[in-house]
Write a protein that holds these residues in place. Sequence first.
Motif, PDB file in Angstrom:
ATOM      1  N   GLY A  24       0.882  -1.249  -0.121  1.00 43.27           N
ATOM      2  CA  GLY A  24      -0.033  -0.002  -0.101  1.00 43.27           C
ATOM      3  C   GLY A  24       0.749   1.259  -0.207  1.00 43.27           C
ATOM      4  O   GLY A  24       0.334   2.564  -0.121  1.00 43.27           O
ATOM      5  N   THR A  25       2.252   1.461   0.237  1.00 40.64           N
ATOM      6  CA  THR A  25       2.847   2.342   0.408  1.00 40.64           C
ATOM      7  C   THR A  25       3.721   2.475  -0.853  1.00 40.64           C
ATOM      8  O   THR A  25       3.873   3.395  -1.466  1.00 40.64           O
ATOM      9  CB  THR A  25       4.104   2.226   1.559  1.00 40.64           C
ATOM     10  OG1 THR A  25       3.126   2.254   2.776  1.00 40.64           O
ATOM     11  CG2 THR A  25       4.893   3.403   1.751  1.00 40.64           C
ATOM     12  N   ASN A  30      -3.182  -3.350  -1.315  1.00 39.62           N
ATOM     13  CA  ASN A  30      -4.121  -3.677  -0.082  1.00 39.62           C
ATOM     14  C   ASN A  30      -5.347  -3.980  -0.434  1.00 39.62           C
ATOM     15  O   ASN A  30      -5.887  -4.580   0.556  1.00 39.62           O
ATOM     16  CB  ASN A  30      -4.236  -2.228   0.573  1.00 39.62           C
ATOM     17  CG  ASN A  30      -3.048  -1.775   1.395  1.00 39.62           C
ATOM     18  OD1 ASN A  30      -1.931  -2.378   1.341  1.00 39.62           O
ATOM     19  ND2 ASN A  30      -3.211  -0.662   2.159  1.00 39.62           N
ATOM     20  N   ASP A 178       1.343   3.666   5.160  1.00 36.70           N
ATOM     21  CA  ASP A 178       0.110   4.246   4.523  1.00 36.70           C
ATOM     22  C   ASP A 178      -1.249   3.639   5.477  1.00 36.70           C
ATOM     23  O   ASP A 178      -2.055   3.855   5.217  1.00 36.70           O
ATOM     24  CB  ASP A 178      -0.187   3.285   3.072  1.00 36.70           C
ATOM     25  CG  ASP A 178      -0.402   1.973   3.314  1.00 36.70           C
ATOM     26  OD1 ASP A 178      -1.373   1.301   2.947  1.00 36.70           O
ATOM     27  OD2 ASP A 178       0.676   1.364   3.629  1.00 36.70           O
ATOM     28  N   THR A 179      -1.032   3.117   6.498  1.00 33.42           N
ATOM     29  CA  THR A 179      -1.874   2.791   7.460  1.00 33.42           C
ATOM     30  C   THR A 179      -1.901   3.585   8.709  1.00 33.42           C
ATOM     31  O   THR A 179      -0.942   3.773   9.320  1.00 33.42           O
ATOM     32  CB  THR A 179      -2.140   1.126   7.377  1.00 33.42           C
ATOM     33  OG1 THR A 179      -1.097   0.790   8.367  1.00 33.42           O
ATOM     34  CG2 THR A 179      -2.138   0.653   6.158  1.00 33.42           C
ATOM     35  N   ALA A 195       2.897   9.796   6.135  1.00 36.83           N
ATOM     36  CA  ALA A 195       1.829   8.797   5.561  1.00 36.83           C
ATOM     37  C   ALA A 195       1.348   9.188   4.222  1.00 36.83           C
ATOM     38  O   ALA A 195       1.335  10.225   3.815  1.00 36.83           O
ATOM     39  CB  ALA A 195       0.615   8.770   6.466  1.00 36.83           C
ATOM     40  N   LEU A 196       0.925   7.991   3.370  1.00 43.25           N
ATOM     41  CA  LEU A 196       0.553   8.195   2.138  1.00 43.25           C
ATOM     42  C   LEU A 196      -0.889   7.594   2.049  1.00 43.25           C
ATOM     43  O   LEU A 196      -1.191   6.779   2.846  1.00 43.25           O
ATOM     44  CB  LEU A 196       1.362   7.340   1.151  1.00 43.25           C
ATOM     45  CG  LEU A 196       2.872   7.379   1.060  1.00 43.25           C
ATOM     46  CD1 LEU A 196       3.534   6.712  -0.217  1.00 43.25           C
ATOM     47  CD2 LEU A 196       3.124   9.041   0.983  1.00 43.25           C
ATOM     48  N   LEU A 197      -1.688   8.361   1.129  1.00 42.92           N
ATOM     49  CA  LEU A 197      -3.207   7.879   1.037  1.00 42.92           C
ATOM     50  C   LEU A 197      -3.304   6.706  -0.033  1.00 42.92           C
ATOM     51  O   LEU A 197      -4.425   6.198  -0.226  1.00 42.92           O
ATOM     52  CB  LEU A 197      -3.846   9.033   0.695  1.00 42.92           C
ATOM     53  CG  LEU A 197      -3.720  10.427   1.479  1.00 42.92           C
ATOM     54  CD1 LEU A 197      -4.665  11.387   0.781  1.00 42.92           C
ATOM     55  CD2 LEU A 197      -4.439  10.023   2.740  1.00 42.92           C
ATOM     56  N   SER A 198      -2.205   6.402  -0.606  1.00 43.77           N
ATOM     57  CA  SER A 198      -2.298   5.334  -1.614  1.00 43.77           C
ATOM     58  C   SER A 198      -2.760   3.771  -1.128  1.00 43.77           C
ATOM     59  O   SER A 198      -3.293   2.878  -1.922  1.00 43.77           O
ATOM     60  CB  SER A 198      -0.937   4.964  -2.155  1.00 43.77           C
ATOM     61  OG  SER A 198       0.153   4.840  -1.223  1.00 43.77           O
ATOM     62  N   GLY A 199      -3.154   3.661   0.227  1.00 51.02           N
ATOM     63  CA  GLY A 199      -3.510   2.510   0.835  1.00 51.02           C
ATOM     64  C   GLY A 199      -4.993   2.523   1.089  1.00 51.02           C
ATOM     65  O   GLY A 199      -5.692   1.517   1.417  1.00 51.02           O
ATOM     66  N   SER A 217       0.580   9.921  -2.666  1.00 57.49           N
ATOM     67  CA  SER A 217       0.981   8.483  -3.205  1.00 57.49           C
ATOM     68  C   SER A 217       2.547   8.618  -3.058  1.00 57.49           C
ATOM     69  O   SER A 217       3.183   9.746  -3.067  1.00 57.49           O
ATOM     70  CB  SER A 217       0.531   8.539  -4.598  1.00 57.49           C
ATOM     71  OG  SER A 217       1.020   9.516  -5.366  1.00 57.49           O
TER      72      SER A 217
END
Length: 232
Positions: A24-25, A30, A178-179, A195-199, A217
């Motif tokens: 997810g990162t 995910n 990402d979580t 943190a990334l929103l890609s997950g 991302s």
Amino acid sequence: MNPRENGHGDGSGARRAALFDVDGTLVDTNYLHAVTWWEAFRQTGHTVPMWRIHHTIGMSSDRLVDHLLGEDRDRSQDDRIRSTHTALYATYFTRLQALEGAADLLRAVADRGRHIVLASSASEDELAAMRAAIGADELTADALSSDDVGTGKPAPDLVERALERAGVPPEDAVFVGDTVWDVKAARKAGVPCVALLSGGVPHEVLADAGAAEIYQSPADLLANLDRSALAH
């Protein structure tokens, strides 16, 4: 000497590290995990809504099952649930896709003097498949999986082992995940989490968990790298 080889590319002489989650990162997995966990539960007689499963992705598998089925359950099916998920997810190994900008982000971070360590709750086999999808083996040789710790995220053990592998104290590292479980594990280890929103976890949820910075991302983080925590 190539800065990617020693982690001192900024000329300061101080070793710094960037610790990366992978699912997810860096790799778009995910929702594959959510689907294959859902099917594993279904095959063992459990009806678990997929939205609940998605919220647990990033936990170690034992904690994920505890969270979704309760700790007071009949545990006789646990091994079957986990092995079914493992088998279902393995069918995707050759089709895993790195998220846009993932490999370029790793290279850019290394060029700025940070030693990279992957710290994933995935199994060793799953991690190998994701490393192949990223295609930056020269930067992902230091990689830890769930097989390297006794207790997975959100416990800090994996992050602490990654710090040991990098040879840096918490204040000289940044964790990228990402979580919520990534953020919590990093914070317990004293490491700020980008943190990334890609997950698929909402911005406000990651912010409430204590993420230091949030980007869309890997590509978005790469575009803003010079003003991120990874630039310091």
